[in-house]
Design a protein around this motif. Sequence first.
Motif, PDB file in Angstrom:
ATOM      1  N   TYR A  16       0.834  -1.195   0.000  1.00  0.00           N
ATOM      2  CA  TYR A  16       0.000   0.000   0.000  1.00  0.00           C
ATOM      3  C   TYR A  16       0.877   1.257   0.000  1.00  0.00           C
ATOM      4  O   TYR A  16       0.592   2.239  -0.693  1.00  0.00           O
ATOM      5  N   ILE A  17       1.988   1.198   0.765  1.00  0.00           N
ATOM      6  CA  ILE A  17       2.922   2.336   0.785  1.00  0.00           C
ATOM      7  C   ILE A  17       3.484   2.547  -0.623  1.00  0.00           C
ATOM      8  O   ILE A  17       3.568   3.663  -1.129  1.00  0.00           O
ATOM      9  N   ASP A  18       3.832   1.437  -1.271  1.00  0.00           N
ATOM     10  CA  ASP A  18       4.373   1.493  -2.626  1.00  0.00           C
ATOM     11  C   ASP A  18       3.360   2.159  -3.560  1.00  0.00           C
ATOM     12  O   ASP A  18       3.695   3.053  -4.343  1.00  0.00           O
ATOM     13  N   ARG A  19       2.091   1.726  -3.432  1.00  0.00           N
ATOM     14  CA  ARG A  19       1.049   2.264  -4.309  1.00  0.00           C
ATOM     15  C   ARG A  19       0.800   3.755  -4.030  1.00  0.00           C
ATOM     16  O   ARG A  19       0.729   4.563  -4.946  1.00  0.00           O
ATOM     17  N   LEU A  20       0.707   4.076  -2.720  1.00  0.00           N
ATOM     18  CA  LEU A  20       0.448   5.484  -2.358  1.00  0.00           C
ATOM     19  C   LEU A  20       1.580   6.389  -2.832  1.00  0.00           C
ATOM     20  O   LEU A  20       1.352   7.429  -3.437  1.00  0.00           O
ATOM     21  N   SER A  21       2.809   5.952  -2.541  1.00  0.00           N
ATOM     22  CA  SER A  21       3.957   6.778  -2.927  1.00  0.00           C
ATOM     23  C   SER A  21       4.039   6.900  -4.446  1.00  0.00           C
ATOM     24  O   SER A  21       4.275   7.982  -4.988  1.00  0.00           O
ATOM     25  N   GLY A  22       3.809   5.789  -5.153  1.00  0.00           N
ATOM     26  CA  GLY A  22       3.832   5.822  -6.623  1.00  0.00           C
ATOM     27  C   GLY A  22       2.764   6.751  -7.180  1.00  0.00           C
ATOM     28  O   GLY A  22       2.995   7.479  -8.149  1.00  0.00           O
ATOM     29  N   THR A  23       1.605   6.770  -6.522  1.00  0.00           N
ATOM     30  CA  THR A  23       0.507   7.621  -6.991  1.00  0.00           C
ATOM     31  C   THR A  23       0.783   9.087  -6.706  1.00  0.00           C
ATOM     32  O   THR A  23       0.447   9.963  -7.497  1.00  0.00           O
ATOM     33  N   LEU A  24       1.412   9.350  -5.547  1.00  0.00           N
ATOM     34  CA  LEU A  24       1.525  10.742  -5.089  1.00  0.00           C
ATOM     35  C   LEU A  24       2.856  11.403  -5.436  1.00  0.00           C
ATOM     36  O   LEU A  24       2.988  12.620  -5.305  1.00  0.00           O
ATOM     37  N   MET A  25       3.852  10.603  -5.887  1.00  0.00           N
ATOM     38  CA  MET A  25       5.218  11.157  -5.944  1.00  0.00           C
ATOM     39  C   MET A  25       5.375  12.378  -6.846  1.00  0.00           C
ATOM     40  O   MET A  25       6.234  13.217  -6.598  1.00  0.00           O
ATOM     41  N   ASP A  26       4.526  12.495  -7.871  1.00  0.00           N
ATOM     42  CA  ASP A  26       4.672  13.662  -8.750  1.00  0.00           C
ATOM     43  C   ASP A  26       4.096  14.934  -8.148  1.00  0.00           C
ATOM     44  O   ASP A  26       4.465  16.031  -8.546  1.00  0.00           O
ATOM     45  N   ILE A  27       3.174  14.788  -7.189  1.00  0.00           N
ATOM     46  CA  ILE A  27       2.570  16.024  -6.660  1.00  0.00           C
ATOM     47  C   ILE A  27       2.891  16.278  -5.195  1.00  0.00           C
ATOM     48  O   ILE A  27       2.682  17.374  -4.699  1.00  0.00           O
ATOM     49  N   VAL A  28       3.393  15.244  -4.473  1.00  0.00           N
ATOM     50  CA  VAL A  28       3.677  15.430  -3.040  1.00  0.00           C
ATOM     51  C   VAL A  28       5.097  14.966  -2.724  1.00  0.00           C
ATOM     52  O   VAL A  28       5.363  13.766  -2.654  1.00  0.00           O
ATOM     53  N   PRO A  29       6.043  15.900  -2.538  1.00  0.00           N
ATOM     54  CA  PRO A  29       7.396  15.457  -2.184  1.00  0.00           C
ATOM     55  C   PRO A  29       7.493  14.855  -0.773  1.00  0.00           C
ATOM     56  O   PRO A  29       8.153  13.838  -0.591  1.00  0.00           O
ATOM     57  N   TRP A  30       6.832  15.480   0.206  1.00  0.00           N
ATOM     58  CA  TRP A  30       7.040  15.057   1.597  1.00  0.00           C
ATOM     59  C   TRP A  30       6.123  13.910   2.012  1.00  0.00           C
ATOM     60  O   TRP A  30       4.904  14.004   1.839  1.00  0.00           O
ATOM     61  N   VAL A  31       6.724  12.858   2.584  1.00  0.00           N
ATOM     62  CA  VAL A  31       5.920  11.790   3.188  1.00  0.00           C
ATOM     63  C   VAL A  31       6.379  11.595   4.629  1.00  0.00           C
ATOM     64  O   VAL A  31       7.530  11.863   4.962  1.00  0.00           O
ATOM     65  N   LYS A  32       5.464  11.159   5.455  1.00  0.00           N
ATOM     66  CA  LYS A  32       5.792  10.940   6.864  1.00  0.00           C
ATOM     67  C   LYS A  32       5.709   9.457   7.182  1.00  0.00           C
ATOM     68  O   LYS A  32       4.714   8.800   6.865  1.00  0.00           O
ATOM     69  N   LEU A  33       6.773   8.933   7.802  1.00  0.00           N
ATOM     70  CA  LEU A  33       6.770   7.529   8.232  1.00  0.00           C
ATOM     71  C   LEU A  33       6.670   7.498   9.746  1.00  0.00           C
ATOM     72  O   LEU A  33       7.524   8.044  10.451  1.00  0.00           O
ATOM     73  N   GLY A  34       5.641   6.853  10.242  1.00  0.00           N
ATOM     74  CA  GLY A  34       5.512   6.643  11.681  1.00  0.00           C
ATOM     75  C   GLY A  34       6.043   5.253  12.019  1.00  0.00           C
ATOM     76  O   GLY A  34       6.642   4.572  11.176  1.00  0.00           O
ATOM     77  N   PHE A  35       5.790   4.827  13.255  1.00  0.00           N
ATOM     78  CA  PHE A  35       6.341   3.550  13.706  1.00  0.00           C
ATOM     79  C   PHE A  35       5.861   2.374  12.850  1.00  0.00           C
ATOM     80  O   PHE A  35       6.639   1.481  12.508  1.00  0.00           O
TER      81      PHE A  35
END
Length: 237
Positions: A16-35
């Motif tokens: 899911y992280i892979d999918r979300l990041s792949g979907t958002l990477m062109d418009i959202v540079p910052w991602v937050k990783l929690g525990f």
Amino acid sequence: MKDKLIVALDTGDRKYIDRLSGTLMDIVPWVKLGFQAFSTLGTEAFPWLSGRGHKIFLDLKFHDIPNTVARDVGTMTKHGAHMINMHASGGFEMMQAARKSAESAAAENSIPMPILLGVTVLTSIDEDGFQQNFGSERQLTKQVVYLAQLAQEAGLSGVVASPLEIEPIRRACGDDFVIVTPGIRPTWASRGDQRRITTPAAAIDRGASYIVVGRPIIAADDPLSAAEMILEEMRGA
Ligand code: C5P
């Protein structure tokens, strides 16, 4: 505006992280990783997500004795976290030790110094909850501003706080101080367990440096459209 939006990848599901990041990477540079995300991905997350153009906010909210937090923050700096937080209530000495350790790790590895943040009072706690949980007579906003000033004196770049406290923190800590605000809810999203909340546009209007949004994007049927709608709201601020 896209540099001011941080998407909280609050899941332990690698696909899911892979999918979300792949979907958002062109418009959202910052991602937050929690525990949750970090326990699944480990430090491999840094080269992987950085390679996609993301910047990583490591939200492990360190809170321990100064020596331990200094080591943790130094290690995560070395691995390539771009933003790291710790509980400001861990104290001046703890935050100062963390800052020194990050500076050494950044210099030794020739990498930029990460943005170091102190967590003030969690946005899920309201005035009554604060008094009950902390047995404090102090007003919640005063406690938040007090912790922000302590973080600044210890040499941190900024704080994590509710959007409702941006203005008093700005007055106390100045324009260059970084204020990261979770507790963001567009009018179309459910508030969940968050209490001290506001909309993306209102947080930007009040002077947030970054806003953190989790469930309104990652639990949406269409995360890309949700992120685009939030960016649009931020641009209209
Ligand atoms: O899903 P939601 O938008 O409420 O996510 C907010 C994120 O910000 C969560 O990852 C939460 O852990 C984090 N956070 C917070 N309040 C703080 C610090 C971090 O909500 N004071």
